[in-house]
Design an enzyme around this catalytic site. Structure first.
Site, PDB file in Angstrom:
ATOM      1  N   ASP A  98       6.504 -33.128 -35.444  1.00 18.48           N
ATOM      2  CA  ASP A  98       5.480 -34.171 -35.512  1.00 18.48           C
ATOM      3  C   ASP A  98       4.079 -33.674 -35.186  1.00 18.48           C
ATOM      4  O   ASP A  98       3.214 -34.451 -34.802  1.00 18.48           O
ATOM      5  CB  ASP A  98       5.864 -35.286 -34.535  1.00 18.48           C
ATOM      6  CG  ASP A  98       6.124 -34.763 -33.129  1.00 18.48           C
ATOM      7  OD1 ASP A  98       5.671 -33.647 -32.824  1.00 18.48           O
ATOM      8  OD2 ASP A  98       6.777 -35.468 -32.337  1.00 18.48           O
ATOM      9  N   GLU A 120      14.018 -32.254 -38.067  1.00 20.82           N
ATOM     10  CA  GLU A 120      13.822 -33.201 -36.949  1.00 20.82           C
ATOM     11  C   GLU A 120      13.161 -34.493 -37.460  1.00 20.82           C
ATOM     12  O   GLU A 120      12.179 -34.990 -36.901  1.00 20.82           O
ATOM     13  CB  GLU A 120      13.004 -32.585 -35.805  1.00 20.82           C
ATOM     14  CG  GLU A 120      13.135 -33.307 -34.474  1.00 20.82           C
ATOM     15  CD  GLU A 120      12.229 -32.724 -33.395  1.00 20.82           C
ATOM     16  OE1 GLU A 120      11.054 -33.109 -33.317  1.00 20.82           O
ATOM     17  OE2 GLU A 120      12.704 -31.873 -32.634  1.00 20.82           O
ATOM     18  N   GLU A 134       1.385 -37.999 -32.706  1.00 23.74           N
ATOM     19  CA  GLU A 134       2.653 -37.497 -33.250  1.00 23.74           C
ATOM     20  C   GLU A 134       3.495 -38.568 -33.943  1.00 23.74           C
ATOM     21  O   GLU A 134       4.182 -38.285 -34.923  1.00 23.74           O
ATOM     22  CB  GLU A 134       3.466 -36.825 -32.145  1.00 23.74           C
ATOM     23  CG  GLU A 134       2.900 -35.493 -31.663  1.00 23.74           C
ATOM     24  CD  GLU A 134       1.793 -35.626 -30.623  1.00 23.74           C
ATOM     25  OE1 GLU A 134       1.448 -36.774 -30.241  1.00 23.74           O
ATOM     26  OE2 GLU A 134       1.265 -34.590 -30.190  1.00 23.74           O
ATOM     27  N   HIS A 207       1.531 -31.896 -20.963  1.00 21.85           N
ATOM     28  CA  HIS A 207       0.452 -31.491 -21.877  1.00 21.85           C
ATOM     29  C   HIS A 207      -0.016 -32.569 -22.848  1.00 21.85           C
ATOM     30  O   HIS A 207      -0.988 -32.374 -23.554  1.00 21.85           O
ATOM     31  CB  HIS A 207       0.903 -30.289 -22.711  1.00 21.85           C
ATOM     32  CG  HIS A 207       1.919 -30.652 -23.763  1.00 21.85           C
ATOM     33  ND1 HIS A 207       3.249 -30.805 -23.490  1.00 21.85           N
ATOM     34  CD2 HIS A 207       1.781 -30.907 -25.082  1.00 21.85           C
ATOM     35  CE1 HIS A 207       3.885 -31.123 -24.591  1.00 21.85           C
ATOM     36  NE2 HIS A 207       3.029 -31.202 -25.584  1.00 21.85           N
ATOM     37  N   ARG A 209      -1.656 -35.295 -25.160  1.00 20.13           N
ATOM     38  CA  ARG A 209      -3.039 -35.774 -25.289  1.00 20.13           C
ATOM     39  C   ARG A 209      -3.234 -37.137 -24.632  1.00 20.13           C
ATOM     40  O   ARG A 209      -4.256 -37.396 -24.011  1.00 20.13           O
ATOM     41  CB  ARG A 209      -3.392 -35.899 -26.786  1.00 20.13           C
ATOM     42  CG  ARG A 209      -3.925 -34.630 -27.395  1.00 20.13           C
ATOM     43  CD  ARG A 209      -4.198 -34.835 -28.884  1.00 20.13           C
ATOM     44  NE  ARG A 209      -5.060 -33.802 -29.433  1.00 20.13           N
ATOM     45  CZ  ARG A 209      -4.687 -32.559 -29.703  1.00 20.13           C
ATOM     46  NH1 ARG A 209      -3.448 -32.169 -29.459  1.00 20.13           N
ATOM     47  NH2 ARG A 209      -5.541 -31.691 -30.217  1.00 20.13           N
ATOM     48  N   HIS A 240       0.267 -25.232 -19.697  1.00 17.10           N
ATOM     49  CA  HIS A 240      -0.144 -25.106 -21.108  1.00 17.10           C
ATOM     50  C   HIS A 240      -1.548 -24.487 -21.173  1.00 17.10           C
ATOM     51  O   HIS A 240      -2.360 -24.690 -20.262  1.00 17.10           O
ATOM     52  CB  HIS A 240      -0.144 -26.526 -21.672  1.00 17.10           C
ATOM     53  CG  HIS A 240      -0.292 -26.639 -23.153  1.00 17.10           C
ATOM     54  ND1 HIS A 240      -1.459 -26.341 -23.807  1.00 17.10           N
ATOM     55  CD2 HIS A 240       0.580 -27.051 -24.109  1.00 17.10           C
ATOM     56  CE1 HIS A 240      -1.305 -26.559 -25.116  1.00 17.10           C
ATOM     57  NE2 HIS A 240      -0.068 -26.987 -25.317  1.00 17.10           N
TER      58      HIS A 240
HETATM   59  C1  UD1 Z   1       0.147 -29.621 -29.942  1.00 14.40           C
HETATM   60  C2  UD1 Z   1       0.758 -30.769 -30.725  1.00 14.40           C
HETATM   61  C3  UD1 Z   1       1.778 -31.500 -29.865  1.00 14.40           C
HETATM   62  C4  UD1 Z   1       2.792 -30.559 -29.259  1.00 14.40           C
HETATM   63  C5  UD1 Z   1       2.067 -29.435 -28.537  1.00 14.40           C
HETATM   64  C6  UD1 Z   1       3.080 -28.427 -28.055  1.00 14.40           C
HETATM   65  C7  UD1 Z   1      -0.689 -31.882 -32.340  1.00 14.40           C
HETATM   66  C8  UD1 Z   1      -1.695 -32.941 -32.566  1.00 14.40           C
HETATM   67  N1  UD1 Z   1      -0.267 -31.735 -31.090  1.00 14.40           N
HETATM   68  O1  UD1 Z   1      -0.601 -30.190 -28.891  1.00 14.40           O
HETATM   69  O2  UD1 Z   1       2.467 -32.446 -30.666  1.00 14.40           O
HETATM   70  O3  UD1 Z   1       3.590 -31.264 -28.357  1.00 14.40           O
HETATM   71  O4  UD1 Z   1       1.180 -28.783 -29.450  1.00 14.40           O
HETATM   72  O5  UD1 Z   1       2.565 -27.601 -27.068  1.00 14.40           O
HETATM   73  O6  UD1 Z   1      -0.308 -31.201 -33.258  1.00 14.40           O
HETATM   74  N2  UD1 Z   1      -4.428 -23.217 -26.719  1.00 14.40           N
HETATM   75  C9  UD1 Z   1      -4.656 -21.861 -26.516  1.00 14.40           C
HETATM   76  N3  UD1 Z   1      -3.656 -20.995 -26.907  1.00 14.40           N
HETATM   77  C10 UD1 Z   1      -2.484 -21.389 -27.437  1.00 14.40           C
HETATM   78  C11 UD1 Z   1      -2.258 -22.774 -27.617  1.00 14.40           C
HETATM   79  C12 UD1 Z   1      -3.255 -23.667 -27.267  1.00 14.40           C
HETATM   80  O7  UD1 Z   1      -5.697 -21.452 -26.045  1.00 14.40           O
HETATM   81  O8  UD1 Z   1      -1.635 -20.549 -27.744  1.00 14.40           O
HETATM   82  C13 UD1 Z   1      -5.484 -24.172 -26.321  1.00 14.40           C
HETATM   83  C14 UD1 Z   1      -6.674 -24.201 -27.300  1.00 14.40           C
HETATM   84  O9  UD1 Z   1      -7.865 -24.393 -26.547  1.00 14.40           O
HETATM   85  C15 UD1 Z   1      -6.396 -25.470 -28.118  1.00 14.40           C
HETATM   86  C16 UD1 Z   1      -5.757 -26.370 -27.064  1.00 14.40           C
HETATM   87  O10 UD1 Z   1      -4.944 -25.495 -26.291  1.00 14.40           O
HETATM   88  O11 UD1 Z   1      -7.588 -25.985 -28.666  1.00 14.40           O
HETATM   89  C17 UD1 Z   1      -4.920 -27.522 -27.586  1.00 14.40           C
HETATM   90  O12 UD1 Z   1      -4.005 -27.090 -28.584  1.00 14.40           O
HETATM   91  P1  UD1 Z   1      -3.568 -28.149 -29.734  1.00 14.40           P
HETATM   92  O13 UD1 Z   1      -2.562 -27.507 -30.623  1.00 14.40           O
HETATM   93  O14 UD1 Z   1      -4.754 -28.749 -30.370  1.00 14.40           O
HETATM   94  O15 UD1 Z   1      -2.900 -29.329 -28.907  1.00 14.40           O
HETATM   95  P2  UD1 Z   1      -1.594 -29.359 -28.000  1.00 14.40           P
HETATM   96  O16 UD1 Z   1      -1.887 -30.246 -26.853  1.00 14.40           O
HETATM   97  O17 UD1 Z   1      -1.107 -27.985 -27.760  1.00 14.40           O
HETATM   98  N1  UDP Z   2       8.391 -23.704 -23.417  1.00 13.14           N
HETATM   99  C1  UDP Z   2       8.171 -22.333 -23.268  1.00 13.14           C
HETATM  100  N2  UDP Z   2       7.373 -21.914 -22.260  1.00 13.14           N
HETATM  101  C2  UDP Z   2       6.790 -22.762 -21.390  1.00 13.14           C
HETATM  102  C3  UDP Z   2       7.010 -24.152 -21.554  1.00 13.14           C
HETATM  103  C4  UDP Z   2       7.803 -24.601 -22.592  1.00 13.14           C
HETATM  104  O1  UDP Z   2       8.704 -21.535 -24.028  1.00 13.14           O
HETATM  105  O2  UDP Z   2       6.080 -22.295 -20.501  1.00 13.14           O
HETATM  106  C5  UDP Z   2       9.272 -24.158 -24.516  1.00 13.14           C
HETATM  107  C6  UDP Z   2      10.344 -25.142 -24.111  1.00 13.14           C
HETATM  108  O3  UDP Z   2      11.523 -24.494 -23.692  1.00 13.14           O
HETATM  109  C7  UDP Z   2      10.552 -25.912 -25.397  1.00 13.14           C
HETATM  110  C8  UDP Z   2       9.188 -25.915 -26.043  1.00 13.14           C
HETATM  111  O4  UDP Z   2       8.460 -24.865 -25.417  1.00 13.14           O
HETATM  112  O5  UDP Z   2      11.441 -25.227 -26.263  1.00 13.14           O
HETATM  113  C9  UDP Z   2       8.505 -27.239 -25.826  1.00 13.14           C
HETATM  114  O6  UDP Z   2       7.167 -27.134 -26.182  1.00 13.14           O
HETATM  115  P1  UDP Z   2       6.080 -28.153 -25.697  1.00 13.14           P
HETATM  116  O7  UDP Z   2       6.504 -28.808 -24.447  1.00 13.14           O
HETATM  117  O8  UDP Z   2       4.793 -27.395 -25.687  1.00 13.14           O
HETATM  118  O9  UDP Z   2       5.999 -29.180 -26.893  1.00 13.14           O
HETATM  119  P2  UDP Z   2       6.832 -30.500 -27.303  1.00 13.14           P
HETATM  120  O10 UDP Z   2       8.272 -30.152 -27.342  1.00 13.14           O
HETATM  121  O11 UDP Z   2       6.510 -31.570 -26.315  1.00 13.14           O
HETATM  122  O12 UDP Z   2       6.267 -30.864 -28.625  1.00 13.14           O
END
Ligand code: UD1
Ligand code: UDP
Length: 389
Positions: A98, A120, A134, A207, A209, A240
């Site tokens: 999602d 999924e 999502e 994490h 939003r 995160h």
């Molecule tokens: C995204 C997904 C959410 C999912 C989550 C998993 C959307 C809208 N949201 O949210 O559904 O649950 O990923 O974790 O698609 N960043 C880094 N390095 C990384 C990853 C993230 O620096 O490897 C930072 C960046 O500043 C980025 C911010 O995190 O702009 C947010 O990342 P983003 O993918 O926009 O949103 P998530 O909250 O991670």
């Molecule tokens: N995860 C990971 N390292 C971490 C935290 C989570 O590998 O430090 C894994 C976790 O086991 C799961 C996935 O990341 O498989 C979940 O991701 P996240 O919580 O970011 O996103 P969501 O599932 O809520 O979309």
């Protein structure tokens, strides 16, 4: 016979955890030719998972920006994917879950009349404000998909109730359980586990939003109060990389010696530490699916869940996002051994570790033997049991 061309597209950590085992299975199939495109919606958190599973992408759109907006992600993915679709000309584009990557990739395929397969499919809260965005993303992907791989019967039921044709819906289990078969180790140690010793270890992730700001601050206060009152507990919180989350966590837990704030854990470490924790407090979808397999009770920091199967099995509780509610639920699990015992049952309501094979069967042959949860209660793989030493 001509091979069917599959393009798997994903971009964040949870998509990678759930798509990498599937990519491995698809690549084994004679009748399929599989390419992988990552969007790079996440960078470090994505790359770590790719490394753990040994998946090397064929294309990388590399879109991530610090504090990116939904506009950045959506336009980055649709624009970046167009030339990839023109080059690969896939028979099916596969997306997972999602995220905005899943939504935008499905949209790009839809615009180019490429059929979409949704891994999924069918999860719902029936509230487009939570999880945001999502719930909208996954509903839209399902509308655009001609193959819907529902993890559970309930998810399949949601799709059928919305009018999806029966022939397009397959109950496969969730590929997250396949990932655990790859990562879980019997003999495992980690500095965090050594630090926790014989204390009750609380595993925390946060994490989403929609809880950033006030709700997240209240949740963190509840955790800190609990830790300060309970010398028998320790907590680990792999934070995160979103700077908005990191800033809140560092401010909330400054000077608190009972919690370890780490960076994102490698997924194998994450699963193995989860499996050895006393309880889990999370707003993550994936973590809610993983912990029941380890017999670790989950308190979900959300107003409602899109994964009610865990609640029905009695191993997950929706704790909400208010400080007092989280504090009370934590205390109950720490103080009431009977309440804890009931929630720490090993079960696998989301899959049996063979979802990828079923999805690959559908892509290769047009059908699969669907997952029967009542059977896997009896014969969950040995590798998924007895892992809390
Ligand atoms: C995204 C997904 C959410 C999912 C989550 C998993 C959307 C809208 N949201 O949210 O559904 O649950 O990923 O974790 O698609 N960043 C880094 N390095 C990384 C990853 C993230 O620096 O490897 C930072 C960046 O500043 C980025 C911010 O995190 O702009 C947010 O990342 P983003 O993918 O926009 O949103 P998530 O909250 O991670
Ligand atoms: N995860 C990971 N390292 C971490 C935290 C989570 O590998 O430090 C894994 C976790 O086991 C799961 C996935 O990341 O498989 C979940 O991701 P996240 O919580 O970011 O996103 P969501 O599932 O809520 O979309």
């Amino acid at each position: 016979m001509k091979k069917k061309r599959i393009l798997a597209v994903f971009g964040t950590r949870p998509e990678a955890v759930k798509m990498c085992p599937l990519v491995g299975e698809l690549k084994k199939r004679e009748g399929l030719e599989t390419a992988v495109c990552v969007t790079g919606q996440h960078r470090e958190m994505l790359d770590g998972v790719l490394g753990t599973f040994g998946v090397v992408p064929d294309f990388d759109l590399d879109i991530m920006k610090e504090r990116q907006t939904l506009f950045d992600i959506t336009s980055g993915v649709t624009d970046g994917l167009r030339p990839v679709l023109e080059e690969v000309r896939p028979d099916i584009l596969l997306v997972q879950g999602d995220t905005s990557t899943a939504f935008a990739a499905a949209l790009a395929a839809f615009y180019m009349r490429v059929p979409v397969g949704h891994v999924e499919a069918g999860l719902r809260t029936f509230d487009t404000s939570a999880p945001w965005p999502e719930e909208f993303n996954r509903r839209s992907v399902d509308v655009m998909s001609s193959l819907c791989f529902a993890p559970t019967r309930r998810a399949a039921g949601n799709l059928l109730a919305e009018g999806k044709e029966r022939a397009a819906v397959f109950v496969t289990g969730n590929t997250v359980t396949d990932a655990i078969r790859h990562t879980l180790k019997k003999d495992y140690s980690h500095p965090v586990l050594e630090w926790a010793g014989d204390k009750k270890l609380i595993f925390i992730t946060a994490h989403r939003r929609e809880i950033l700001g006030g709700p997240m601050r209240g949740i963190f206060r509840a955790i800190r109060r609990t830790l300060e009152e309970r010398p028998d507990c320790r907590a680990v919180f792999p934070v995160h990389l979103n700077p908005a989350v990191r800033e809140e966590a560092e401010a909330a837990f400054a000077g608190c010696g009972s919690i370890r704030l780490t960076g994102p854990l490698d997924v194998a470490d994450c699963h193995n530490i989860e499996a050895r924790s006393y309880l889990c407090l999370t707003d993550s979808g994936g973590v809610c699916e993983e912990c029941p397999v380890f017999g670790v009770p989950v308190l979900v920091m959300r107003g409602r869940t899109d994964r009610p199967e865990g609640v029905e099995a009695g191993v997950t509780k929706v704790a909400g996002t208010r400080e007092e509610g989280i504090y009370e639920d934590l205390r109950l699990l720490l103080d009431d051994s009977e309440a804890y015992r009931k929630m720490s049952r090993v079960c696998s309501p989301f899959g049996d570790g063979h979802a990828s094979e079923r999805i690959a069967d559908v892509l290769e042959r047009g059908e699969c033997e669907e997952w029967r949860p009542e059977e896997s209660e009896r014969r969950t793989d040995e590798t998924l049991r007895d892992n809390r030493q």
